[in-house]
Design a protein around this motif. Structure first.
Motif, PDB file in Angstrom:
ATOM      1  N   TYR A 105       0.835  -1.210   0.000  1.00 58.33           N
ATOM      2  CA  TYR A 105       0.000   0.000   0.000  1.00 58.33           C
ATOM      3  C   TYR A 105       0.868   1.258   0.000  1.00 58.33           C
ATOM      4  O   TYR A 105       1.883   1.333   0.696  1.00 58.33           O
ATOM      5  N   LYS A 106       0.449   2.257  -0.767  1.00 54.18           N
ATOM      6  CA  LYS A 106       1.137   3.549  -0.808  1.00 54.18           C
ATOM      7  C   LYS A 106       0.162   4.648  -0.401  1.00 54.18           C
ATOM      8  O   LYS A 106      -0.951   4.721  -0.929  1.00 54.18           O
ATOM      9  N   ALA A 107       0.579   5.483   0.526  1.00 53.07           N
ATOM     10  CA  ALA A 107      -0.261   6.584   0.994  1.00 53.07           C
ATOM     11  C   ALA A 107      -0.529   7.574  -0.146  1.00 53.07           C
ATOM     12  O   ALA A 107       0.356   7.847  -0.964  1.00 53.07           O
ATOM     13  N   TRP A 108      -1.751   8.117  -0.178  1.00 56.76           N
ATOM     14  CA  TRP A 108      -2.124   9.061  -1.240  1.00 56.76           C
ATOM     15  C   TRP A 108      -1.283  10.330  -1.164  1.00 56.76           C
ATOM     16  O   TRP A 108      -0.841  10.874  -2.188  1.00 56.76           O
ATOM     17  N   ILE A 109      -1.047  10.816   0.044  1.00 58.14           N
ATOM     18  CA  ILE A 109      -0.171  11.971   0.252  1.00 58.14           C
ATOM     19  C   ILE A 109       1.034  11.491   1.045  1.00 58.14           C
ATOM     20  O   ILE A 109       0.882  10.827   2.069  1.00 58.14           O
ATOM     21  N   GLN A 110       2.234  11.824   0.590  1.00 54.33           N
ATOM     22  CA  GLN A 110       3.443  11.350   1.253  1.00 54.33           C
ATOM     23  C   GLN A 110       4.185  12.485   1.936  1.00 54.33           C
ATOM     24  O   GLN A 110       4.057  13.644   1.560  1.00 54.33           O
ATOM     25  N   ALA A 111       4.926  12.125   2.959  1.00 52.59           N
ATOM     26  CA  ALA A 111       5.524  13.106   3.855  1.00 52.59           C
ATOM     27  C   ALA A 111       6.364  14.156   3.132  1.00 52.59           C
ATOM     28  O   ALA A 111       6.279  15.347   3.446  1.00 52.59           O
ATOM     29  N   GLN A 112       7.145  13.736   2.165  1.00 56.17           N
ATOM     30  CA  GLN A 112       8.040  14.668   1.482  1.00 56.17           C
ATOM     31  C   GLN A 112       7.292  15.657   0.599  1.00 56.17           C
ATOM     32  O   GLN A 112       7.871  16.644   0.148  1.00 56.17           O
ATOM     33  N   GLU A 113       5.998  15.422   0.375  1.00 54.94           N
ATOM     34  CA  GLU A 113       5.192  16.304  -0.474  1.00 54.94           C
ATOM     35  C   GLU A 113       4.394  17.310   0.343  1.00 54.94           C
ATOM     36  O   GLU A 113       3.660  18.113  -0.211  1.00 54.94           O
ATOM     37  N   TYR A 114       4.546  17.232   1.652  1.00 54.98           N
ATOM     38  CA  TYR A 114       3.686  18.014   2.543  1.00 54.98           C
ATOM     39  C   TYR A 114       4.499  19.004   3.348  1.00 54.98           C
ATOM     40  O   TYR A 114       5.583  18.700   3.821  1.00 54.98           O
ATOM     41  N   SER A 115       3.961  20.194   3.506  1.00 56.28           N
ATOM     42  CA  SER A 115       4.593  21.193   4.367  1.00 56.28           C
ATOM     43  C   SER A 115       3.513  21.892   5.164  1.00 56.28           C
ATOM     44  O   SER A 115       2.452  22.212   4.659  1.00 56.28           O
ATOM     45  N   SER A 116       3.786  22.089   6.450  1.00 55.85           N
ATOM     46  CA  SER A 116       2.828  22.773   7.307  1.00 55.85           C
ATOM     47  C   SER A 116       3.534  23.255   8.547  1.00 55.85           C
ATOM     48  O   SER A 116       4.383  22.568   9.111  1.00 55.85           O
ATOM     49  N   ASN A 117       3.212  24.479   8.985  1.00 56.03           N
ATOM     50  CA  ASN A 117       3.791  24.982  10.227  1.00 56.03           C
ATOM     51  C   ASN A 117       2.961  24.536  11.425  1.00 56.03           C
ATOM     52  O   ASN A 117       3.235  24.911  12.554  1.00 56.03           O
ATOM     53  N   ARG A 118       1.958  23.684  11.164  1.00 58.16           N
ATOM     54  CA  ARG A 118       1.095  23.206  12.247  1.00 58.16           C
ATOM     55  C   ARG A 118       1.529  21.837  12.759  1.00 58.16           C
ATOM     56  O   ARG A 118       1.054  21.363  13.770  1.00 58.16           O
ATOM     57  N   GLY A 119       2.405  21.189  12.050  1.00 56.07           N
ATOM     58  CA  GLY A 119       2.793  19.851  12.474  1.00 56.07           C
ATOM     59  C   GLY A 119       4.049  19.417  11.754  1.00 56.07           C
ATOM     60  O   GLY A 119       4.633  20.154  10.966  1.00 56.07           O
ATOM     61  N   THR A 120       4.488  18.219  12.035  1.00 56.89           N
ATOM     62  CA  THR A 120       5.721  17.710  11.454  1.00 56.89           C
ATOM     63  C   THR A 120       5.438  16.414  10.718  1.00 56.89           C
ATOM     64  O   THR A 120       5.008  15.433  11.314  1.00 56.89           O
ATOM     65  N   ALA A 121       5.712  16.411   9.420  1.00 63.08           N
ATOM     66  CA  ALA A 121       5.535  15.198   8.627  1.00 63.08           C
ATOM     67  C   ALA A 121       6.695  14.254   8.896  1.00 63.08           C
ATOM     68  O   ALA A 121       7.837  14.688   9.075  1.00 63.08           O
ATOM     69  N   THR A 122       6.413  12.965   8.920  1.00 65.24           N
ATOM     70  CA  THR A 122       7.461  11.991   9.205  1.00 65.24           C
ATOM     71  C   THR A 122       7.144  10.662   8.542  1.00 65.24           C
ATOM     72  O   THR A 122       5.995  10.396   8.177  1.00 65.24           O
ATOM     73  N   THR A 123       8.168   9.848   8.372  1.00 63.55           N
ATOM     74  CA  THR A 123       7.980   8.497   7.851  1.00 63.55           C
ATOM     75  C   THR A 123       8.428   7.493   8.907  1.00 63.55           C
ATOM     76  O   THR A 123       9.215   7.813   9.797  1.00 63.55           O
ATOM     77  N   PHE A 124       7.909   6.278   8.785  1.00 58.78           N
ATOM     78  CA  PHE A 124       8.235   5.238   9.762  1.00 58.78           C
ATOM     79  C   PHE A 124       7.961   3.884   9.120  1.00 58.78           C
ATOM     80  O   PHE A 124       6.974   3.721   8.410  1.00 58.78           O
ATOM     81  N   HIS A 125       8.839   2.926   9.357  1.00 57.69           N
ATOM     82  CA  HIS A 125       8.639   1.583   8.809  1.00 57.69           C
ATOM     83  C   HIS A 125       7.814   0.745   9.785  1.00 57.69           C
ATOM     84  O   HIS A 125       8.225   0.527  10.923  1.00 57.69           O
TER      85      HIS A 125
END
Length: 232
Positions: free
Chosen positions: A22-42
């Protein structure tokens, strides 16, 4: 930041399709926000790289993934555009993404009995203030009706109510899911905790080195190493 792919490209990449990889529709490296922190995890059970757009989503995922009744979790799951547009129109709401971009649900959980449950993750009850956050509430209502039309339960979870110490304890143990990663007493304690072979107070920060010295005796560790060798 990498260029954000269009909806057509995401579809071609088979994002949002529930399958083994499965692949997420929106991925961390494509997202920017000053409201939170995008991250990846296995994911420690599947090995799949997962994408979270906030620490709140990540902590809720960790707590849920540790549950015995959860088979898998799909993050950033896309909703059918035609359906959400139709719901928005029936409510007199502006469609998300001007009707051209898919809405997503933060986490879709698959239970071992085959049931699915959808979750939207929000920081706190204050984020649902209908005056200050009118648009957020509108999109949540669209999301709720979408899942209702599918016959799938949908809930809102507030990350502020999640015990982050518990989540971080789980995270610190997860990399030792595989026996091959265990080489010290501390590693072994993490392995035993993530496999629920020993009881642990996950609600408070675990000092693994100290705890391992009192729980993992030389005899236990020696026996484990022999067991590890036999599995190679």
């Amino acid at each position: 930041m990498p260029r954000k792919p269009c909806e057509e490209s995401k579809t071609k990449q088979k994002r949002g399709v529930i399958e083994e990889n499965y692949k997420a529709w929106i991925q961390a490296q494509e997202y920017s926000s000053n409201r939170g922190t995008a991250t990846t995890f296995h994911d420690w059970k599947t090995g799949r790289e997962m994408h979270f757009l906030s620490i709140g989503e990540f902590t809720v995922y960790l707590i849920m993934r540790y549950r015995d009744d959860v088979e898998d979790i799909y993050e950033r799951f896309p909703l059918d555009i035609k359906t959400t547009n139709k719901i928005a129109e029936s409510l007199g709401y502006k469609p998300a993404g001007n009707g051209k971009k898919a809405m997503t649900t933060d986490l879709v959980v698959k239970l071992i009995n085959g049931q699915y449950i959808a979750y939207s993750i929000k920081p706190s009850i204050e984020s649902l203030d209908p005056v200050k956050h009118k648009r957020t509430v509108e999109k949540l209502y669209i999301e709720m009706l979408y899942w209702k039309s599918k016959g799938i339960p949908w809930h809102i979870k507030f990350s502020s109510k999640v015990n982050r110490k518990t989540a971080m304890n789980i995270k610190n143990c997860a990399e030792f899911w595989n026996i091959e990663n265990v080489s010290t007493k501390e590693d072994l304690l993490r392995y035993l905790i993530i496999h629920k072979k020993v009881e642990a107070d996950l609600e408070n920060t675990i000092h693994f080195a100290e705890a391992a010295e009192s729980i993992i005796t030389d005899e236990i560790f020696s026996g484990f190493l022999k067991q590890k060798e036999t599995k190679k």
